[in-house]
Write a protein that holds these residues in place. Structure first.
Motif, PDB file in Angstrom:
ATOM      1  N   THR A  22       0.928  -1.160  -0.052  1.00  0.00           N
ATOM      2  CA  THR A  22      -0.143   0.033   0.258  1.00  0.00           C
ATOM      3  C   THR A  22       0.946   1.225   0.062  1.00  0.00           C
ATOM      4  O   THR A  22       1.981   1.102   0.266  1.00  0.00           O
ATOM      5  CB  THR A  22      -0.980  -0.076   1.219  1.00  0.00           C
ATOM      6  N   LYS A  23       0.360   2.318  -0.488  1.00  0.00           N
ATOM      7  CA  LYS A  23       0.932   3.614  -0.368  1.00  0.00           C
ATOM      8  C   LYS A  23       0.253   4.537   0.543  1.00  0.00           C
ATOM      9  O   LYS A  23       0.539   5.671   0.973  1.00  0.00           O
ATOM     10  CB  LYS A  23       0.870   4.552  -1.881  1.00  0.00           C
ATOM     11  N   TYR A  24      -0.754   4.073   1.259  1.00  0.00           N
ATOM     12  CA  TYR A  24      -1.467   4.704   2.074  1.00  0.00           C
ATOM     13  C   TYR A  24      -1.128   4.279   3.373  1.00  0.00           C
ATOM     14  O   TYR A  24      -1.441   3.193   3.965  1.00  0.00           O
ATOM     15  CB  TYR A  24      -3.067   4.531   1.889  1.00  0.00           C
ATOM     16  N   HIS A  25      -0.725   5.282   4.346  1.00  0.00           N
ATOM     17  CA  HIS A  25      -0.412   4.833   5.603  1.00  0.00           C
ATOM     18  C   HIS A  25      -1.269   4.439   6.631  1.00  0.00           C
ATOM     19  O   HIS A  25      -1.046   3.645   7.310  1.00  0.00           O
ATOM     20  CB  HIS A  25       0.528   6.077   6.158  1.00  0.00           C
ATOM     21  N   ARG A  44       7.197   4.693   2.010  1.00  0.00           N
ATOM     22  CA  ARG A  44       7.933   5.709   2.874  1.00  0.00           C
ATOM     23  C   ARG A  44       6.996   6.986   2.918  1.00  0.00           C
ATOM     24  O   ARG A  44       6.743   7.486   3.739  1.00  0.00           O
ATOM     25  CB  ARG A  44       9.258   5.899   2.579  1.00  0.00           C
ATOM     26  N   HIS A  45       6.617   7.196   1.330  1.00  0.00           N
ATOM     27  CA  HIS A  45       5.867   8.574   1.428  1.00  0.00           C
ATOM     28  C   HIS A  45       4.320   8.298   0.876  1.00  0.00           C
ATOM     29  O   HIS A  45       4.153   7.322   0.108  1.00  0.00           O
ATOM     30  CB  HIS A  45       6.641   9.477   0.418  1.00  0.00           C
ATOM     31  N   GLN A  46       3.452   8.797   1.695  1.00  0.00           N
ATOM     32  CA  GLN A  46       2.199   8.627   1.768  1.00  0.00           C
ATOM     33  C   GLN A  46       1.827   9.073   0.167  1.00  0.00           C
ATOM     34  O   GLN A  46       2.062   9.854  -0.513  1.00  0.00           O
ATOM     35  CB  GLN A  46       1.344   9.865   2.691  1.00  0.00           C
ATOM     36  N   ALA A  53       3.535  13.232   3.409  1.00  0.00           N
ATOM     37  CA  ALA A  53       3.679  12.525   4.777  1.00  0.00           C
ATOM     38  C   ALA A  53       4.990  11.753   4.548  1.00  0.00           C
ATOM     39  O   ALA A  53       4.899  10.703   3.512  1.00  0.00           O
ATOM     40  CB  ALA A  53       3.157  12.116   5.504  1.00  0.00           C
ATOM     41  N   ARG A  54       5.960  11.600   5.208  1.00  0.00           N
ATOM     42  CA  ARG A  54       7.161  10.734   5.121  1.00  0.00           C
ATOM     43  C   ARG A  54       7.211   9.754   6.317  1.00  0.00           C
ATOM     44  O   ARG A  54       7.114  10.266   7.799  1.00  0.00           O
ATOM     45  CB  ARG A  54       8.486  11.355   5.101  1.00  0.00           C
ATOM     46  N   LEU A  55       7.011   8.552   6.231  1.00  0.00           N
ATOM     47  CA  LEU A  55       6.940   7.450   7.163  1.00  0.00           C
ATOM     48  C   LEU A  55       8.446   7.032   7.799  1.00  0.00           C
ATOM     49  O   LEU A  55       9.152   6.621   6.717  1.00  0.00           O
ATOM     50  CB  LEU A  55       5.954   6.184   6.922  1.00  0.00           C
ATOM     51  N   VAL A  56       8.406   7.193   9.185  1.00  0.00           N
ATOM     52  CA  VAL A  56       9.873   6.873   9.617  1.00  0.00           C
ATOM     53  C   VAL A  56       9.745   5.484  10.286  1.00  0.00           C
ATOM     54  O   VAL A  56      10.570   4.645   9.831  1.00  0.00           O
ATOM     55  CB  VAL A  56      10.141   7.850  10.824  1.00  0.00           C
ATOM     56  N   ASP A  57       8.542   5.111  11.004  1.00  0.00           N
ATOM     57  CA  ASP A  57       8.683   3.775  11.607  1.00  0.00           C
ATOM     58  C   ASP A  57       7.298   3.461  11.517  1.00  0.00           C
ATOM     59  O   ASP A  57       6.282   4.075  11.668  1.00  0.00           O
ATOM     60  CB  ASP A  57       9.129   3.820  12.929  1.00  0.00           C
ATOM     61  N   MET A  58       6.950   2.248  11.165  1.00  0.00           N
ATOM     62  CA  MET A  58       5.750   1.537  11.554  1.00  0.00           C
ATOM     63  C   MET A  58       5.784   0.028  11.967  1.00  0.00           C
ATOM     64  O   MET A  58       5.984  -0.725  11.191  1.00  0.00           O
ATOM     65  CB  MET A  58       4.641   1.656  10.160  1.00  0.00           C
TER      66      MET A  58
END
Length: 176
Positions: A22-25, A44-46, A53-58
């Motif tokens: 997915t590209k959707y956080h 990494r990027h929404q 938005a940049r995703l750092v951790d999930m």
């Protein structure tokens, strides 16, 4: 007995799913909360857009890097990842899912559904169409572009990985 890779929220009602891309956080978080068996790959990027938005951790997710989502101007010769550690990002998440399958070694990728046109009068399958913003008429303009990008990605995967993309989907078509 096969590996399945789905997109976005499909694993919330289609199981078993081995992997989801997915590209959707928010979709990644929802799938992680609903199904511990499915491995989640999230861009990494929404929306695959570097300006978002940049995703750092999930925790629990595999975050993949990607070139910027080029929107309507997608061209594999220009927008393909320069590193083996990245997945392609096009307007439709199916592009990243196809790339992941090829990267994982698939020789034949069977697509059971993808963006690209109307089926049964609808752009989206139920229950997904109840979850997407907008309606069919608002998104009609987008479908030919999604289809062209998916076909270009399938052709690039055949060249780079030697795999074949076959589709049950009449829009993407066999041998896309």
């Amino acid at each position: 007995g096969r590996t399945s890779i789905s997109c976005n929220l499909l694993p919330t009602w289609w199981r078993p799913t081995t992997y989801v891309v997915t590209k959707y956080h928010e979709s990644a978080a929802e799938v992680l909360a609903s199904d511990a068996q499915t491995r989640v790959f999230v861009s990494r990027h929404q929306h695959g857009n570097h300006a978002k938005a940049r995703l750092v951790d999930m925790p629990g997710a595999i975050i993949f890097d990607h070139p910027d989502n080029p929107a309507a101007s997608f061209d594999p010769a220009i927008h393909w990842p320069s590193s083996d550690d990245e997945l392609v990002a096009s307007w439709s998440t199916i592009g990243s899912a196809l790339h992941l399958a090829a990267y994982m070694g698939a020789r034949t990728i069977l697509v059971a559904g993808a963006d690209g046109g109307r089926r049964g009068g609808h752009l989206y399958a139920a229950p997904y169409r109840d979850m997407v913003a907008g309606n069919d008429a608002e998104n009609d303009w987008l479908m030919p572009q999604l289809l062209a990008q998916s076909r270009a990605i399938a052709a690039e995967l055949a060249c780079r990985y030697g795999c074949q993309v076959l589709a049950v989907d009449p829009q993407l078509g066999p041998g896309a």
